[in-house]
Motif scaffolding. Structure first.
Motif, PDB file in Angstrom:
ATOM      1  N   VAL A 166     -30.702  72.462 105.682  1.00  0.00           N
ATOM      2  CA  VAL A 166     -31.119  72.775 107.046  1.00  0.00           C
ATOM      3  C   VAL A 166     -29.862  73.098 107.849  1.00  0.00           C
ATOM      4  O   VAL A 166     -28.748  72.696 107.472  1.00  0.00           O
ATOM      5  N   ARG A 180     -32.154  72.820 113.733  1.00  0.00           N
ATOM      6  CA  ARG A 180     -33.363  73.477 114.212  1.00  0.00           C
ATOM      7  C   ARG A 180     -34.207  74.128 113.118  1.00  0.00           C
ATOM      8  O   ARG A 180     -35.404  74.328 113.294  1.00  0.00           O
ATOM      9  N   CYS A 181     -33.595  74.516 111.982  1.00  0.00           N
ATOM     10  CA  CYS A 181     -34.374  75.303 111.030  1.00  0.00           C
ATOM     11  C   CYS A 181     -33.855  75.103 109.608  1.00  0.00           C
ATOM     12  O   CYS A 181     -32.732  74.636 109.394  1.00  0.00           O
ATOM     13  N   GLU A 185     -32.472  76.591 106.039  1.00  0.00           N
ATOM     14  CA  GLU A 185     -31.613  77.720 105.723  1.00  0.00           C
ATOM     15  C   GLU A 185     -32.435  78.884 105.145  1.00  0.00           C
ATOM     16  O   GLU A 185     -32.134  80.055 105.403  1.00  0.00           O
ATOM     17  N   PRO A 213     -36.101  79.628 105.462  1.00  0.00           N
ATOM     18  CA  PRO A 213     -37.459  79.331 105.957  1.00  0.00           C
ATOM     19  C   PRO A 213     -38.545  80.114 105.248  1.00  0.00           C
ATOM     20  O   PRO A 213     -39.721  79.727 105.269  1.00  0.00           O
ATOM     21  N   THR A 223     -40.805  73.944 110.672  1.00  0.00           N
ATOM     22  CA  THR A 223     -39.637  73.780 111.537  1.00  0.00           C
ATOM     23  C   THR A 223     -39.117  72.357 111.412  1.00  0.00           C
ATOM     24  O   THR A 223     -39.773  71.488 110.828  1.00  0.00           O
ATOM     25  N   CYS A 224     -37.949  72.101 111.961  1.00  0.00           N
ATOM     26  CA  CYS A 224     -37.384  70.753 111.903  1.00  0.00           C
ATOM     27  C   CYS A 224     -36.606  70.460 113.180  1.00  0.00           C
ATOM     28  O   CYS A 224     -36.130  71.367 113.863  1.00  0.00           O
ATOM     29  N   SER A 225     -36.475  69.202 113.500  1.00  0.00           N
ATOM     30  CA  SER A 225     -35.700  68.745 114.657  1.00  0.00           C
ATOM     31  C   SER A 225     -35.255  67.323 114.388  1.00  0.00           C
ATOM     32  O   SER A 225     -35.736  66.674 113.455  1.00  0.00           O
TER      33      SER A 225
END
Length: 573
Positions: A105, A456-457, A459, A461, A468-470
C-alpha cells in the motif's frame, strides 16, 4: 588503592620522532659521519619515523569494529534500524477475498507492506450497543468517538450485516485509549480478566473460540480472531449480534473504547525487492501455490536442493503460472518429479536494477549495492559454483568472527558486501555470473513515521477492484540504522541500570516496570531482614482480587532480580 591514571599513547609528531632518532645516532654511532639525506641509512631512518608516526596515530583511534566488539561483549545486538508500523483498515469490499502477506500500500510514493495474510470480508458492522442494550450511534459515525465501558457482566455488543456460518473465522480490530501508559506486557503476562465472545444462534448465546487476542483482555489495542461452531441467527429482529462478556476477574481501570473495525491488518514501512519461499514437490503433489505477494505477482526462479547448502537451478524444467489477476487470485508452480525447492521471487525490474558484478576470486572482494537504507537483517544471497547451474548459500557473519565457510560481512559505514578473505570466510571461486540476492528489503527509517497518515491506496488497485484503505490508528516506530559508536554512546545510561536489586532504589525502579500494570509509584524498605516493596497503582483498586493480581505479578517479576538469601514481600495500596 590509588586512582588509576589514564594511559597516554605516544603522540609525538614525525619531526619529534626524527629528532630523537638523530640524537640517539650521535650517541651510538660516532663513526657515522655522513648524515645527509642522500645516505641510504638516513633514508631508512626517515622511513621508520614515518611508519612510527602512522602506527602511533592508528593505535590511538577507536574504530567502529572496536565498538561492535564492545557491544558484543555487553550482549547488545547491532541496531540495524526498525520499520515504522501502523494498523490499516480496508474498505469498499464487494466480495470476500484474500490479501497475501507483503501486499503493498502507498503513502504518496512510500511503500508499506502487510505483515500477514488477511481475509477481507464484505460483511460490515451495522450497530453498536452498551452492555445494558442501549444503542451507541457515535461508534459507527465518528472515528473520534470515545466510549467508556462500565463495570458490568456484558461490556458491549455489535451487529453484523451478514451472518457467520459454522466454521467461519471473524477477525476484527479493537482500538482502545492507551494514554494511561500501561507498562508493555511481558511474555508471561496473564490478563486481569477472562473475556467471553458470544454470538446468537438458534439455541441462544454460544461462546466462540478465541483463536487470537492481541488486546490481552481489552488492555491494549489489537486484533481479535473468533471461530464459530454454529451458524448465527437474527436476535430480536435487530441483526446478527456478537457480545463481549466478563467471565472471570476484574479490570484495574475500565477500558475506553474508540472503535471496533473489520478488515484491519498491520503494515510495516518497507519495500521488499526479493524474497524466498520453500516447498517440496512429489508425485502426489506436482504443484505448489505461491504465498507471498512477490510470489503471486513477480518473477520466480526455482532451485532444487542438492546438499545442505548447494542448490541447482531448475527454473527451465518448471511450469510457472501467470501472475494473479482480478479474476484469479492464485498462482502455482508445477514440476514433474521429486525435489525440495527454494523459490526466489523478485519484483519486475529488480534484475535490471541490480546487475551483479562478477566474482573475481580475489581475497576480500567488495561488492557495493546500489540502494540506500537497506534492511541489513533481510539480506540473503547465493554464489554460483562454476557454470553447471549450481549455487551455494552464503551466510552473513560479524567481521570479527572466526573463520567460517561460505561467509560474508558488511563493510563498516557502507552498504557494501565483503566476500570471504580467507580469515572471516573462505575465498569464493571466480565466476562470471556474479552473486544472486535471494532476499532484500529497503526501508526509510524515521521518514516512515511522518508518512503513516497518508496511506490511501493499494499499489496495484486493479487487482482488487474498488478496495480502498486508510489508517485511523496512530503509528510510529521507524528508526534509521545506527553505527556501533553511536549505539554504544546511547547505551551508556542503560548499562548503568543494573537489572538486579542491590539497593532500595533498584527495587523501586523495577517495581515501576512490572509488565502490564499501571503503577503510579513504588517504595521499598528493609524490615527485619526482608525487603518490602509497596506499589501504588494509578487507578483505585476497590476489588481485593485485582489487588492480589497486582501483588502476584509484581512478586513474580521482582523474584528474578532478588538477591540470594533475601526474602521479598510486595504490598499493594
Amino acid at each position: 588503592m590509588g586512582e588509576m591514571k589514564p594511559i597516554m599513547l605516544d603522540d609525538s609528531s614525525y619531526d619529534a620522532i626524527w629528532e630523537r632518532a638523530l640524537a640517539s645516532l650521535k650517541g651510538r654511532g660516532d663513526w657515522w659521519s655522513h648524515r645527509d639525506i642522500s645516505d641510504p641509512g638516513i633514508t631508512l631512518m626517515e622511513m621508520w619515523a614515518v611508519l612510527c608516526d602512522m602506527q602511533s596515530f592508528y593505535l590511538d583511534q577507536i574504530q567502529e569494529s572496536h565498538y561492535r566488539g564492545y557491544l558484543k561483549l555487553l550482549g547488545i545486538r547491532p541496531d540495524n534500524g526498525r520499520c515504522a508500523g501502523v494498523w490499516v483498515q480496508f474498505k469498499d469490499i464487494r466480495q470476500d477475498c484474500i490479501l497475501p502477506a507483503g501486499t503493498r500500500v502507498l503513502a504518496d510514493t512510500m511503500v508499506f507492506e502487510t505483515t500477514e495474510e488477511i481475509g477481507l470480508t464484505a460483511n460490515r458492522i451495522c450497530g453498536f450497543f452498551r452492555g445494558d442494550g442501549s444503542r451507541v450511534l457515535d461508534m459507527l459515525l465518528s472515528r473520534k468517538s470515545r466510549f467508556e465501558l462500565k463495570k458490568a457482566e456484558v461490556l458491549f455488543s455489535f451487529l453484523l450485516k451478514r451472518p457467520l456460518r459454522a466454521g467461519h473465522r471473524l477477525s476484527f480490530f479493537v482500538l482502545l485509549d492507551e494514554t494511561g501508559q500501561r507498562n508493555p506486557p511481558g511474555q508471561d503476562f496473564f490478563p486481569l480478566v477472562r473475556l467471553g465472545w458470544e454470538y446468537w444462534t438458534e439455541e441462544g448465546w454460544r461462546e466462540a473460540r478465541v483463536l487470537r487476542d492481541d488486546t490481552l483482555g481489552l488492555l491494549y489495542s489489537g486484533c481479535v480472531c473468533l471461530l464459530t461452531d454454529a451458524s448465527m441467527r437474527v436476535r430480536e429482529g435487530r441483526g446478527y449480534e456478537i457480545r463481549c462478556r466478563v467471565l472471570e476477574g476484574t479490570f484495574d481501570e475500565m477500558p475506553v473504547l474508540y472503535k471496533v473495525s473489520l478488515n484491519v491488518v498491520q503494515v510495516m514501512q518497507r519495500d521488499t525487492c526479493c524474497c524466498q519461499e520453500y516447498g517440496v514437490f512429489s508425485r502426489s503433489c506436482p504443484k505448489i501455490e505461491m504465498q507471498s505477494w512477490l510470489g503471486k505477482t513477480g518473477l520466480i526462479r526455482v532451485f532444487a536442493r542438492q546438499k545442505k547448502e548447494l542448490w541447482r537451478e531448475i527454473t527451465g524444467d518448471c511450469g510457472i503460472g501467470p501472475p494473479i489477476s482480478p479474476g484469479r487470485q492464485k498462482r502455482y508452480v508445477y514440476f514433474k518429479g521429486e525435489a525440495e525447492v527454494k523459490f526466489v521471487c523478485c519484483r519486475e525490474g529488480f534484475e535490471e536494477e541490480y546487475g551483479p558484478c562478477a566474482v573475481t576470486g580475489v581475497t576480500g572482494q567488495r561488492i557495493p549495492l546500489p540502494w540506500e537504507n537497506i534492511m541489513r537483517d533481510s539480506v540473503e544471497l547465493m554464489l554460483p559454483m562454476g557454470d553447471e547451474g549450481l549455487y551455494r548459500d552464503y551466510i552473513r557473519v560479524d567481521p570479527e568472527e572466526v573463520r567460517l565457510e561460505n561467509a560474508w560481512h558488511w563493510r563498516d559505514g557502507e552498504d557494501c558486501i565483503v566476500l570471504g578473505d580467507g580469515r572471516h570466510g573462505d575465498i569464493p571461486p571466480a565466476s562470471q555470473k556474479g552473486l544472486l540476492l535471494t532476499s532484500l528489503a529497503l526501508f526509510q527509517g524515521e521518514k516512515g513515521n511522518v508518512s503513516i497518515d497518508r496511506i490511501r491506496c493499494l499499489e496495484r488497485p486493479e487487482l482488487f477492484h474498488g478496495i480502498t484503505c486508510s489508517n485511523p490508528m496512530p503509528g510510529k516506530g521507524g528508526r534509521a540504522r545506527r553505527e556501533p559508536s553511536v549505539q554504544f554512546a546511547e547505551a551508556a545510561d542503560e548499562l548503568q541500570r543494573l537489572k538486579r536489586i542491590v539497593t532500595c532504589e533498584d527495587a523501586e525502579r523495577l517495581a515501576g516496570e512490572v509488565p502490564g500494570l499501571l503503577v503510579k509509584s513504588a517504595k521499598a524498605r528493609w524490615q527485619e531482614g526482608m525487603l518490602v516493596v509497596t506499589i501504588e497503582p494509578k487507578p483505585t483498586l476497590g476489588n481485593g482480587d485485582c489487588r492480589q493480581q497486582y501483588r502476584t505479578m509484581a512478586e513474580r517479576y521482582l523474584e528474578q532480580y532478588r538477591p540470594a538469601g533475601i526474602r521479598l514481600r510486595v504490598e499493594c495500596l
